[in-house]
Design a protein around this motif. Structure first.
Motif, PDB file in Angstrom:
ATOM      1  N   PHE B  80     140.744 -13.233  10.410  1.00  0.00           N
ATOM      2  CA  PHE B  80     141.286 -14.332  11.123  1.00  0.00           C
ATOM      3  C   PHE B  80     140.182 -14.763  12.007  1.00  0.00           C
ATOM      4  O   PHE B  80     140.117 -16.203  12.471  1.00  0.00           O
ATOM      5  CB  PHE B  80     142.558 -13.989  11.476  1.00  0.00           C
ATOM      6  N   TYR B  83     137.123 -16.358  10.692  1.00  0.00           N
ATOM      7  CA  TYR B  83     137.843 -17.822  10.112  1.00  0.00           C
ATOM      8  C   TYR B  83     137.905 -18.788  11.002  1.00  0.00           C
ATOM      9  O   TYR B  83     137.394 -20.079  10.870  1.00  0.00           O
ATOM     10  CB  TYR B  83     139.114 -17.691   9.197  1.00  0.00           C
ATOM     11  N   THR B  84     138.648 -18.713  12.303  1.00  0.00           N
ATOM     12  CA  THR B  84     138.827 -19.586  13.411  1.00  0.00           C
ATOM     13  C   THR B  84     137.838 -19.962  14.148  1.00  0.00           C
ATOM     14  O   THR B  84     138.003 -20.661  15.028  1.00  0.00           O
ATOM     15  CB  THR B  84     140.074 -19.059  14.004  1.00  0.00           C
ATOM     16  N   THR B  85     136.915 -18.821  14.200  1.00  0.00           N
ATOM     17  CA  THR B  85     135.825 -19.178  15.171  1.00  0.00           C
ATOM     18  C   THR B  85     134.265 -19.721  14.531  1.00  0.00           C
ATOM     19  O   THR B  85     133.707 -20.592  15.127  1.00  0.00           O
ATOM     20  CB  THR B  85     135.305 -17.765  15.811  1.00  0.00           C
ATOM     21  N   ILE B 181     142.928 -16.614   3.863  1.00  0.00           N
ATOM     22  CA  ILE B 181     141.977 -17.782   4.493  1.00  0.00           C
ATOM     23  C   ILE B 181     141.802 -18.564   3.311  1.00  0.00           C
ATOM     24  O   ILE B 181     140.990 -19.328   3.595  1.00  0.00           O
ATOM     25  CB  ILE B 181     140.943 -17.191   5.255  1.00  0.00           C
TER      26      ILE B 181
END
Lengths: 254, 259
Positions: B80, B83-85, B181
């Motif tokens: 996560f 994925y978010t960075t 994801i």
């Protein structure tokens, strides 16, 4: 002085607080066989390992063929040389180890051609020709395709000698080459070494084999507690040693 | 038992024996993501292992911090975070194979995580080789890199390959996590079918497919290990003996309770 192959000057080395070499100076001439003897812990092995820079020294200098080994002169100080230069210097110094250190995943022949092909860039078929001849010279013509695990200790050590010779070294170092061998195979390794000595190979031999020293050495050097305490011809050594500790050592070992 | 009797065997049968195109894509995604992540993980692990053994302290510290973080935090959290960075690109290899951006993210996360585990395995393999081997190589004029490549790593490989095989087994199962994801792989496929029909049999069927993958891998692993066997040391085991060892119930019980 072009015939000086190895020149060591005031070599010092400590492991932590233990000073193993307290100022060793030694010169070895072309074609000479010099045996270094002495009790264990006297620094013989450490010294011979300094000659091809497997061991760093604390001070002093060692030259092989006039080239400073392992270090570069910077002003009046010595700094450690680059890995590339050290590796290149080692190509002319052959070393035979107490525990053979053959590459177990390679056959006898592959052990011998490995460095000529991958370090010196000798074409493979040429290297194979040379290696086959060398293995024949140490009496192992029938073992070229055998893996070290299937060879006796004496055979392994002879492969190791051939492997070192394949680089065409100007100096051969033997670090207690027969100490790890069974008594019955020591002879076959010593006779190879005697032949090399007789053929004019420049050799420095750390050994406990007094018979070899007497027969093959031009000069014998006695080390004790990190110092060379006596140096001379085999005749001098085994018939009329001067130093009390040499006498004591020889009386124990002979 | 009631649940099993009431199971919709038709669903399971269909999923196993009549997989469709969409399913085939999902299976392929699981396979290539596992393989690519494992290969990158081994490469990262090798670099980190060499850094760990370096004489330059900062390299050792970086390697240590890397392993400390990525072995000490949940893989799902790492997925996560990455994925978010990070914005990862997609890749296209002709019309046959393309890697969508979220799969690239998944591969990135899985391989970074894997590298941390591989570092320890590779380091242990290199450490198991006698110091005299490096000394002999150096005394022949070999430089560090050449000695590693020609002398040390080929010998270390024999020690590294068995645990590496177990790592890959874990890897194939861990790919299920990147369904979170949005990567379309086996588990995602099962979940979408489940959501449409609300039949848990889809999960039984997908478990079967994972089991197929890991079983096939067991055979491949036994074959590779046999090829690498130390014939010159007389330690060669037959293919059958290796399979027996791999399926030994005690080994299964105690051998890999890691994650």
């Amino acid at each position: 002085m072009t015939d000086v192959v190895m020149h060591a000057e005031n070599v010092h080395k400590s492991f932590g607080k233990l000073e193993v070499l307290k100022g060793i100076s030694l010169e070895v001439l072309k074609g000479e066989t010099v045996c270094i003897i002495g009790p264990s812990g006297s620094g013989k092995t450490t010294f011979i390992r300094c000659i091809n820079h497997l061991e760093k020294m604390d001070s002093g200098r060692i030259e092989v063929n006039g080239q400073l080994i392992g270090y570069r002169q910077r002003g009046d100080r010595l700094v450690e040389d680059s890995e590339r230069n050290i590796a290149r210097q080692r190509t002319q110094i052959g070393m035979v180890f107490q525990r053979f250190n053959l590459f177990p995943h390679k056959t006898a022949l592959q052990n011998v051609i490995e460095a000529p092909v991958h370090v010196l860039g000798v074409p493979k078929d040429q290297a194979i020709g040379l290696a086959t001849a060398l293995l024949g010279r140490v009496g192992l013509a029938d073992k070229v395709d055998t893996y070290p695990g299937k060879l006796s200790g004496g055979q392994q050590q002879r492969v190791a000698i051939a492997r070192a010779l394949a680089m065409g070294p100007t100096l051969m170092l033997f670090d207690e080459a027969t100490s790890a061998l069974d008594p019955e195979v020591i002879g076959e390794v010593l006779s190879v070494m005697e032949e090399l000595a007789a053929a004019g190979t420049t050799m420095i031999v750390v050994t406990h084999e007094m018979g070899f020293a007497r027969k093959a050495a031009n000069r014998v050097v006695m080390m004790d507690e990190g110092l060379i305490i006596e140096e001379g011809t085999p005749e001098h050594f085994f018939e009329a040693p001067r130093n009390a500790r040499t006498k004591q050592f020889l009386s124990k070992i002979l | 038992m009631h649940v099993l009797v009431a199971a919709d065997w038709h669903v399971i049968w269909q999923r196993i024996f009549h997989p469709g195109n969409v399913f085939a894509r999902a299976l392929w995604a699981t396979v290539y993501i596992s393989v690519v992540s494992q290969v990158l993980g081994v490469a990262l692990g090798l670099v980190a292992a060499l850094m760990r053994m370096s004489s330059i302290p900062p390299l050792r510290w970086i390697s240590g911090i890397y392993v400390w973080i990525f072995r000490g935090t949940p893989l799902l959290v790492q997925i996560f975070f990455i994925y978010t960075t990070f914005n990862t690109p997609s890749f296209h290899f002709g019309s046959l194979w393309s890697i969508p951006a979220e799969a690239t993210t998944g591969i990135l996360a899985l391989s970074i995580n894997e590298g941390a585990y591989m570092r320890e395995i590779i380091r242990a393999g290199i450490d198991s080789i006698d110091r005299g081997q490096m000394e002999a190589a150096k005394s022949l004029g070999m430089r560090y890199g050449l000695a590693m490549r020609r002398i040390i790593l080929p010998q270390a490989a024999r020690v590294i390959v068995p645990p590496l095989g177990n790592e890959f087994n874990n890897m194939m199962k861990n790919t299920a996590l990147i369904y979170t994801i949005g990567v379309y792989e086996l588990f995602n496929d099962a979940d979408q079918n489940y959501s449409a029909a609300l039949k848990s049999e889809y999960f039984v069927a997908v478990a079967f497919w994972y089991l197929m993958l890991t079983t096939v891998w067991t055979f491949i692993q036994a074959y590779i290990e046999r090829r690498l066997a130390v014939s010159e040391r007389g330690e060669e085991l037959s293919f059958r003996e290796r399979l027996q060892a791999a399926w030994n119930p005690t080994a299964a019980w105690f051998g890999s309770g890691r994650r």
